[in-house]
Design a protein around this motif. Structure first.
Motif, short mmCIF file in Angstrom:
data_model
loop_
_atom_site.label_atom_id
_atom_site.label_comp_id
_atom_site.label_asym_id
_atom_site.label_seq_id
_atom_site.Cartn_x
_atom_site.Cartn_y
_atom_site.Cartn_z
N SER A 32 -23.02 63.78 5.93
CA SER A 32 -22.73 62.51 5.24
C SER A 32 -23.57 62.75 3.84
O SER A 32 -23.18 62.01 2.88
N SER A 33 -24.40 63.62 3.69
CA SER A 33 -24.82 64.17 2.33
C SER A 33 -24.09 64.74 1.62
O SER A 33 -24.37 64.62 0.14
N LEU A 34 -22.99 65.45 2.01
CA LEU A 34 -22.34 66.16 1.15
C LEU A 34 -22.68 67.23 0.36
O LEU A 34 -22.32 67.69 -0.40
N LEU A 35 -23.91 67.66 0.71
CA LEU A 35 -24.75 68.65 0.35
C LEU A 35 -24.52 70.17 0.85
O LEU A 35 -25.56 70.75 0.54
N GLY A 36 -23.78 70.27 1.78
CA GLY A 36 -23.69 71.60 2.31
C GLY A 36 -24.46 71.53 3.51
O GLY A 36 -25.38 70.68 3.77
N GLY A 37 -24.05 72.60 4.42
CA GLY A 37 -24.89 72.79 5.92
C GLY A 37 -24.34 74.05 6.36
O GLY A 37 -23.98 75.03 5.67
N GLY A 38 -24.42 74.06 7.72
CA GLY A 38 -23.82 75.48 8.34
C GLY A 38 -22.42 75.36 8.72
O GLY A 38 -21.79 74.56 8.16
#
Ligand code: ADP
Length: 183
Positions: A32-38
């Motif tokens: 939900s942050s839209l900031l990227g992840g794994g």
């Protein structure tokens, strides 16, 4: 069985990496942050470059991220796809927290965005079945059933090709079994 046709729309299965798909949009299992992840999220941002994250940040500034079950669309940067549709799957938490409906919402909202942008082809990963731990069989049933119902309910859709890109062999087998049951 790795194919089903509903009206003018072909639903296809394949095993591989979604970042190399040459389609109008690939779908990202974002957070939900839209900031990227794994997982697939990390792979898409790595392969697509910073243009995707910059547009995600603009969306964050506008609307504060993306709620579970919702979807937003950005450029695909350096990817062969034209757009990335970022949708936020539910974290599996036993099944009594509306996880099934929220997973179905991801597919519907992604398809709605594709239709709003008059896209012809779209590729989905197996949303929520990685880090978010949704049971794979149930996720496959929900994904295929929801997409089938959407196409049936939208006979005017421009979508001609919907690809489910399964990363692992387990998911591919589950999707194949499910598509066989639907034919
Ligand atoms: P979530 O947090 O929604 O569970 P993940 O990215 O952890 O998201 O996993 C979602 C699915 O994407 C999993 O089935 C995982 O195996 C798959 N996946 C990971 N990398 C890729 C990739 N490059 N292309 C397609 N699917 C991928």
């Amino acid at each position: 069985m790795n194919h089903i046709q509903i009206g003018q729309t072909h639903i296809q299965l394949l095993q591989g990496d979604i970042t190399v798909q040459q389609v109008d949009a690939i779908v990202n299992a974002a957070n939900s942050s839209l900031l990227g992840g794994g997982g697939v999220d990390g792979a898409i941002h790595r392969a697509g470059g910073s243009a995707i994250l910059e547009e995600c940040q603009q969306i964050r500034n506008r609307q504060g991220g993306c709620a579970t079950g919702d979807a937003v669309i950005t450029t695909a940067g350096r990817l062969p796809a034209k757009h990335v549709i970022h949708t936020v799957g539910p974290v599996w938490n036993g099944g009594s927290n509306n996880e099934r409906q929220l997973l179905a919402d991801c597919y519907v909202h992604s398809l709605q965005l594709a239709d709003e942008h008059q896209l012809i082809s779209i590729a989905f990963p197996n949303i929520s079945t990685g880090i978010y731990d949704f049971p794979k069989k149930e996720a496959a049933i929900i994904a295929l059933q929801t997409v089938k119902e959407y196409i049936e309910q939208h006979p005017d859709t421009l979508l001609q090709q919907i690809i489910f890109v399964c990363y692992d062999a387990d998911n591919l087998t589950l999707y194949e079994q499910q598509i066989q049951a639907m034919n």
